[in-house]
Design a protein around this motif. Structure first.
Motif, PDB file in Angstrom:
ATOM      1  N   GLY A 448       0.904  -0.852   0.060  1.00  0.00           N
ATOM      2  CA  GLY A 448       0.100   0.104  -0.001  1.00  0.00           C
ATOM      3  C   GLY A 448       1.046   1.214  -0.373  1.00  0.00           C
ATOM      4  N   TYR A 449       2.075   1.294  -0.008  1.00  0.00           N
ATOM      5  CA  TYR A 449       2.516   2.685  -0.259  1.00  0.00           C
ATOM      6  C   TYR A 449       3.115   3.023  -1.654  1.00  0.00           C
ATOM      7  CZ  TYR A 449       7.281   5.005   0.551  1.00  0.00           C
ATOM      8  OH  TYR A 449       8.360   6.422   0.619  1.00  0.00           O
ATOM      9  N   ASN A 450       2.853   4.223  -1.317  1.00  0.00           N
ATOM     10  CA  ASN A 450       3.080   4.744  -2.676  1.00  0.00           C
ATOM     11  C   ASN A 450       3.524   5.913  -3.047  1.00  0.00           C
ATOM     12  OD1 ASN A 450       0.765   6.217  -1.948  1.00  0.00           O
ATOM     13  ND2 ASN A 450      -1.253   5.596  -3.009  1.00  0.00           N
ATOM     14  N   LEU A 451       4.233   6.997  -2.629  1.00  0.00           N
ATOM     15  CA  LEU A 451       4.908   7.500  -2.040  1.00  0.00           C
ATOM     16  C   LEU A 451       6.171   7.620  -3.310  1.00  0.00           C
ATOM     17  CD1 LEU A 451       5.431  10.771  -1.227  1.00  0.00           C
ATOM     18  CD2 LEU A 451       7.161   9.984   0.155  1.00  0.00           C
ATOM     19  N   THR A 452       6.294   8.201  -4.831  1.00  0.00           N
ATOM     20  CA  THR A 452       7.038   8.458  -5.592  1.00  0.00           C
ATOM     21  C   THR A 452       7.695   9.368  -5.864  1.00  0.00           C
ATOM     22  OG1 THR A 452       5.596   9.436  -6.674  1.00  0.00           O
ATOM     23  CG2 THR A 452       4.907   6.985  -6.524  1.00  0.00           C
ATOM     24  N   GLU A 453       8.868   9.413  -6.656  1.00  0.00           N
ATOM     25  CA  GLU A 453       9.565  10.658  -7.165  1.00  0.00           C
ATOM     26  C   GLU A 453       8.721  11.570  -7.662  1.00  0.00           C
ATOM     27  OE1 GLU A 453      13.635  11.658  -9.472  1.00  0.00           O
ATOM     28  OE2 GLU A 453      13.179   9.253  -9.187  1.00  0.00           O
ATOM     29  N   GLN A 454       7.604  11.499  -8.721  1.00  0.00           N
ATOM     30  CA  GLN A 454       7.217  12.308  -9.124  1.00  0.00           C
ATOM     31  C   GLN A 454       6.299  12.810  -7.889  1.00  0.00           C
ATOM     32  OE1 GLN A 454       7.511   9.009  -9.691  1.00  0.00           O
ATOM     33  NE2 GLN A 454       8.896   9.657 -11.272  1.00  0.00           N
ATOM     34  N   GLU A 455       5.683  12.300  -7.183  1.00  0.00           N
ATOM     35  CA  GLU A 455       4.907  13.066  -5.876  1.00  0.00           C
ATOM     36  C   GLU A 455       5.746  14.491  -5.245  1.00  0.00           C
ATOM     37  OE1 GLU A 455       2.497  11.810  -2.458  1.00  0.00           O
ATOM     38  OE2 GLU A 455       2.347  10.566  -3.765  1.00  0.00           O
ATOM     39  N   LEU A 456       7.035  13.564  -5.187  1.00  0.00           N
ATOM     40  CA  LEU A 456       7.787  14.043  -4.082  1.00  0.00           C
ATOM     41  C   LEU A 456       8.276  15.910  -5.121  1.00  0.00           C
ATOM     42  CD1 LEU A 456      10.726  12.137  -2.697  1.00  0.00           C
ATOM     43  CD2 LEU A 456       8.970  13.838  -1.471  1.00  0.00           C
ATOM     44  N   GLN A 457       9.187  15.699  -6.189  1.00  0.00           N
ATOM     45  CA  GLN A 457       8.956  16.941  -7.016  1.00  0.00           C
ATOM     46  C   GLN A 457       7.872  17.893  -7.461  1.00  0.00           C
ATOM     47  OE1 GLN A 457      10.406  14.866 -10.489  1.00  0.00           O
ATOM     48  NE2 GLN A 457      12.049  14.438  -9.897  1.00  0.00           N
ATOM     49  N   ALA A 458       6.074  16.812  -7.657  1.00  0.00           N
ATOM     50  CA  ALA A 458       5.623  18.027  -7.103  1.00  0.00           C
ATOM     51  C   ALA A 458       5.957  19.102  -6.073  1.00  0.00           C
ATOM     52  CB  ALA A 458       4.174  17.120  -7.872  1.00  0.00           C
ATOM     53  N   ALA A 459       5.648  18.720  -5.364  1.00  0.00           N
ATOM     54  CA  ALA A 459       5.170  18.805  -4.421  1.00  0.00           C
ATOM     55  C   ALA A 459       6.556  20.076  -3.661  1.00  0.00           C
ATOM     56  CB  ALA A 459       5.602  17.884  -2.322  1.00  0.00           C
ATOM     57  N   ARG A 460       7.528  19.735  -4.078  1.00  0.00           N
ATOM     58  CA  ARG A 460       8.640  20.826  -4.205  1.00  0.00           C
ATOM     59  C   ARG A 460       8.358  21.657  -4.778  1.00  0.00           C
ATOM     60  NH1 ARG A 460      12.811  17.083  -6.074  1.00  0.00           N
ATOM     61  NH2 ARG A 460      13.067  16.352  -3.477  1.00  0.00           N
ATOM     62  N   ALA A 461       8.163  21.604  -5.890  1.00  0.00           N
ATOM     63  CA  ALA A 461       7.751  22.719  -7.369  1.00  0.00           C
ATOM     64  C   ALA A 461       6.566  23.838  -6.825  1.00  0.00           C
ATOM     65  CB  ALA A 461       7.346  22.045  -8.659  1.00  0.00           C
ATOM     66  N   GLU A 462       5.612  22.502  -6.169  1.00  0.00           N
ATOM     67  CA  GLU A 462       4.773  23.741  -5.142  1.00  0.00           C
ATOM     68  C   GLU A 462       5.107  24.574  -4.215  1.00  0.00           C
ATOM     69  OE1 GLU A 462       0.325  22.948  -3.733  1.00  0.00           O
ATOM     70  OE2 GLU A 462       1.198  20.972  -3.853  1.00  0.00           O
ATOM     71  N   ASN A 463       5.765  24.200  -3.347  1.00  0.00           N
ATOM     72  CA  ASN A 463       6.196  24.633  -2.511  1.00  0.00           C
ATOM     73  C   ASN A 463       7.172  26.102  -2.658  1.00  0.00           C
ATOM     74  OD1 ASN A 463       7.446  25.153   0.481  1.00  0.00           O
ATOM     75  ND2 ASN A 463       8.912  24.518   0.070  1.00  0.00           N
ATOM     76  N   THR A 464       7.791  25.483  -3.936  1.00  0.00           N
ATOM     77  CA  THR A 464       9.424  27.032  -4.425  1.00  0.00           C
ATOM     78  C   THR A 464       8.227  27.630  -4.865  1.00  0.00           C
ATOM     79  OG1 THR A 464      10.911  25.429  -4.955  1.00  0.00           O
ATOM     80  CG2 THR A 464      10.486  27.323  -5.986  1.00  0.00           C
ATOM     81  N   ALA A 465       6.742  27.673  -5.473  1.00  0.00           N
ATOM     82  CA  ALA A 465       6.519  28.476  -6.127  1.00  0.00           C
ATOM     83  C   ALA A 465       5.333  29.419  -4.939  1.00  0.00           C
ATOM     84  CB  ALA A 465       4.547  27.459  -6.541  1.00  0.00           C
ATOM     85  N   ASN A 466       5.024  29.102  -4.400  1.00  0.00           N
ATOM     86  CA  ASN A 466       4.184  29.219  -2.893  1.00  0.00           C
ATOM     87  C   ASN A 466       5.131  30.379  -1.699  1.00  0.00           C
ATOM     88  OD1 ASN A 466       2.086  28.128  -3.576  1.00  0.00           O
ATOM     89  ND2 ASN A 466       2.727  26.220  -1.235  1.00  0.00           N
ATOM     90  N   ASN A 467       6.460  29.737  -1.968  1.00  0.00           N
ATOM     91  CA  ASN A 467       7.761  31.154  -1.048  1.00  0.00           C
ATOM     92  C   ASN A 467       7.458  32.420  -2.008  1.00  0.00           C
ATOM     93  OD1 ASN A 467       8.018  29.115   1.313  1.00  0.00           O
ATOM     94  ND2 ASN A 467       9.735  27.855  -0.009  1.00  0.00           N
ATOM     95  N   GLU A 468       7.856  31.965  -2.842  1.00  0.00           N
ATOM     96  CA  GLU A 468       8.104  33.000  -4.154  1.00  0.00           C
ATOM     97  C   GLU A 468       7.441  34.264  -3.987  1.00  0.00           C
ATOM     98  OE1 GLU A 468      10.073  35.007  -7.008  1.00  0.00           O
ATOM     99  OE2 GLU A 468      10.406  33.567  -6.080  1.00  0.00           O
ATOM    100  N   VAL A 469       5.319  33.108  -4.346  1.00  0.00           N
ATOM    101  CA  VAL A 469       3.734  34.031  -4.076  1.00  0.00           C
ATOM    102  C   VAL A 469       4.413  35.163  -2.710  1.00  0.00           C
ATOM    103  CG1 VAL A 469       2.234  34.205  -4.035  1.00  0.00           C
ATOM    104  CG2 VAL A 469       3.287  32.682  -5.628  1.00  0.00           C
ATOM    105  N   ASN A 470       4.877  34.262  -1.968  1.00  0.00           N
ATOM    106  CA  ASN A 470       5.178  34.922  -0.270  1.00  0.00           C
ATOM    107  C   ASN A 470       5.430  35.681  -0.758  1.00  0.00           C
ATOM    108  OD1 ASN A 470       2.843  33.534   0.579  1.00  0.00           O
ATOM    109  ND2 ASN A 470       4.341  31.511   1.350  1.00  0.00           N
ATOM    110  N   LYS A 471       6.744  35.787  -0.853  1.00  0.00           N
ATOM    111  CA  LYS A 471       8.232  36.705  -1.292  1.00  0.00           C
ATOM    112  C   LYS A 471       7.558  38.092  -1.623  1.00  0.00           C
ATOM    113  CE  LYS A 471      12.623  33.783  -0.708  1.00  0.00           C
ATOM    114  NZ  LYS A 471      13.195  33.625  -1.518  1.00  0.00           N
ATOM    115  N   GLN A 472       6.895  37.902  -2.410  1.00  0.00           N
ATOM    116  CA  GLN A 472       6.500  39.005  -3.555  1.00  0.00           C
ATOM    117  C   GLN A 472       5.011  39.942  -3.335  1.00  0.00           C
ATOM    118  OE1 GLN A 472       5.178  37.151  -7.195  1.00  0.00           O
ATOM    119  NE2 GLN A 472       7.554  37.145  -7.795  1.00  0.00           N
ATOM    120  N   GLU A 473       4.648  38.989  -1.953  1.00  0.00           N
ATOM    121  CA  GLU A 473       3.156  39.681  -1.428  1.00  0.00           C
ATOM    122  C   GLU A 473       4.144  40.496  -0.388  1.00  0.00           C
ATOM    123  OE1 GLU A 473       0.789  37.067   0.021  1.00  0.00           O
ATOM    124  OE2 GLU A 473      -0.166  36.363  -1.856  1.00  0.00           O
ATOM    125  N   LYS A 474       4.739  39.897   0.200  1.00  0.00           N
ATOM    126  CA  LYS A 474       5.502  40.968   1.167  1.00  0.00           C
ATOM    127  C   LYS A 474       6.261  42.222   0.941  1.00  0.00           C
ATOM    128  CE  LYS A 474       6.632  36.948   4.535  1.00  0.00           C
ATOM    129  NZ  LYS A 474       7.390  36.647   5.152  1.00  0.00           N
TER     130      LYS A 474
END
Length: 475
Positions: A448-474
């Motif tokens: 039942g384990y299903n954490l993949t490299e693709q899921e990790l890359q997507a989470a990392r990209a989303e986190n990077t984008a959110n950080n960029e948005v937060n910096k722009q808002e600040k």
């Protein structure tokens, strides 16, 4: 100029220096010696050398491990929030090195009192000290790879280096220690005292090397200061960790698998002497073969995982372990050396795949959680993972101790005197049937384990984008 996303991608592709991997991995030698030296001998030492009834010896070992229920979460969250110019984790390595070495020496220099309950109480105290020392070092140590790199496959590489040192430490704890005991007299208490002090020195050297050589390792900042009490912080962090479905699946796999491994390990020295009629020198050859096999297969299994995935590699290792355990059902007294060596080679494959893949998957889970939540919880994750490891290390001797007592094992006799009958059945149950059953359960949970490299890359990209948005808002 490179964008933040591009800079992040470059960083994740960079490999860590081999010197850093070697330095960090060297600490695993001492940890493996600390863990395997105790787990492989403690039941035999307490029951047959200190003359504590097997059921009582198993119970004392189990109760001493329960202290980790308190210490593991405390050390995990403490190391997450600790502030130091040396990083959050490294100061713990210094403290754990010293206390771990002392605790090992104290265990195997334990006196035997006329009253077995007094001896059992003394063992409980020193084993509790050992449990605390092990926690202080191991949880921060195992948390470090999640901070050292963001690269998916580099995490497997780091743990492959660690696997080599685990193999060497296990070699000393199994083969080396058994040769020394055979030479000095494996039924003499003084022999165990020599082993205890000698191994303590090796533990101290190895763990201190890891402390000094990781000074250049990358480390992340801990969580922001909280107004919550320490107890509330611990509860909050662990509620977050235990809600992670990938993590719960992984520790379920590890619990089932390690329960079989630890049960087998607690009975293995007895099994070799009682059921197979072999001495510790043959057991040392077994340990040597396991070490060689582990070193050979560590890099091969990492390459295999890069092509076929970590989960599939784990399947292979777990399956090999099941067939290995069942093979002991076909063994008999005077088992030929070639068949013992062949089994040891398969243990190397199973052991390497299980350890490397499980730890690599753990660091994946930790980084995925950090990308999703923005909070670093390496210590909290590692504390729960480590507690499962140590809980199985407590339950294993408990099972074997009660099995031997139920079978009528006479601990007043020298343990190298075969007792046959029900004792052999209890030992076979411990080293073959039960580990195979638990191995099947582990494979079922792993499905039942299903954490993949693709899921990790997507989470990392989303986190990077959110950080960029937060910096722009600040701004």
């Amino acid at each position: 100029m490179a964008t933040i996303a591009e800079a992040s991608e470059v960083r994740t592709k960079q490999a860590l220096p081999a010197s850093l991997k070697l330095g960090w991995g060297s600490g695993a030698f001492g940890i493996a010696l600390l863990m395997n030296g105790v787990s492989g001998l403690i039941l035999l030492f307490t029951a047959s050398i200190l003359q504590i009834d097997p059921w009582l010896a198993g119970l004392v070992i189990f109760l001493a491990k329960l202290i980790d229920v308190v210490t593991d979460p405390i050390v995990g969250v403490w190391s997450d929030r600790y502030e130091s110019s040396k990083g959050r984790r490294r100061p713990f390595l210094l403290w754990g090195s010293i206390t771990g070495a002392i605790s090992f020496a104290l265990i195997f220099t334990s006196p035997s009192f006329e009253n077995q309950y007094l001896t059992a109480f003394y063992i409980f105290i020193v084993l509790s000290f050992y449990a605390i020392a092990y926690t202080i070092y191991n949880i921060p140590y195992m948390s470090m790879p999640a901070e050292m790199t963001d690269n998916y496959h580099e995490r497997s590489s780091i743990h492959a280096y660690r696997m080599v040192f685990i193999s060497l430490g296990s070699f000393v704890a199994t083969a080396g220690v058994k040769v020394v005991l055979e030479a000095l007299g494996k039924t003499e208490p003084s022999s165990y005292a020599v082993v205890g002090v000698g191994c303590a020195v090796l533990i101290l050297i190895s763990t201190m090397v890891a402390y000094f050589t990781t000074a250049s390792a990358r480390f992340t900042q801990g969580a922001e200061k909280s107004t919550k009490s320490n107890a509330a912080q611990v509860v909050h962090e662990f509620n977050a960790v235990r809600s992670n479905r990938h993590f719960l699946r992984l520790i379920g796999v590890k619990f089932a698998q390690l329960l079989g491994v630890q049960t087998s390990g607690a009975a293995f020295a007895y099994f070799f002497v009682q059921s197979l009629g072999r001495d510790f020198n043959i057991l040392a050859i077994f340990g040597t073969t396991v070490t060689i096999s582990t070193i050979i297969f560590a890099p091969l299994l990492v390459k295999f995982s890069q092509r076929f995935g970590k989960k599939n590699t784990y399947y292979v290792a777990a399956s090999v372990n099941i067939f290995y355990a069942l093979s002991w059902s076909l063994a008999s007294e005077g088992e030929p050396l070639w068949s013992i060596v062949m089994r040891a080679a398969f243990v190397g494959i199973a052991f390497t795949g299980n350890v490397v893949m499980a730890m690599s998957m753990l660091t994946d889970i930790i980084n995925a959680d950090a990308n999703r939540t923005g909070v670093r919880r390496e210590g909290a994750f590692t504390a729960l993972y480590s507690f499962v490891e140590k809980l199985t290390g407590a339950v294993g001797p408990l099972i074997v101790g009660f099995a031997l007592s139920f079978a009528g094992f006479n601990n007043k006799l020298p343990f190298d005197v075969p007792q046959g009958g029900n004792v052999d059945t209890a030992l076979l149950f411990s080293v073959s049937w039960l580990p195979a059953l638990f191995g099947l359960v582990a494979i079922w949970i792993l499905s039942g384990y299903n954490l993949t490299e693709q899921e990790l890359q997507a989470a990392r990209a989303e986190n990077t984008a959110n950080n960029e948005v937060n910096k722009q808002e600040k701004s």
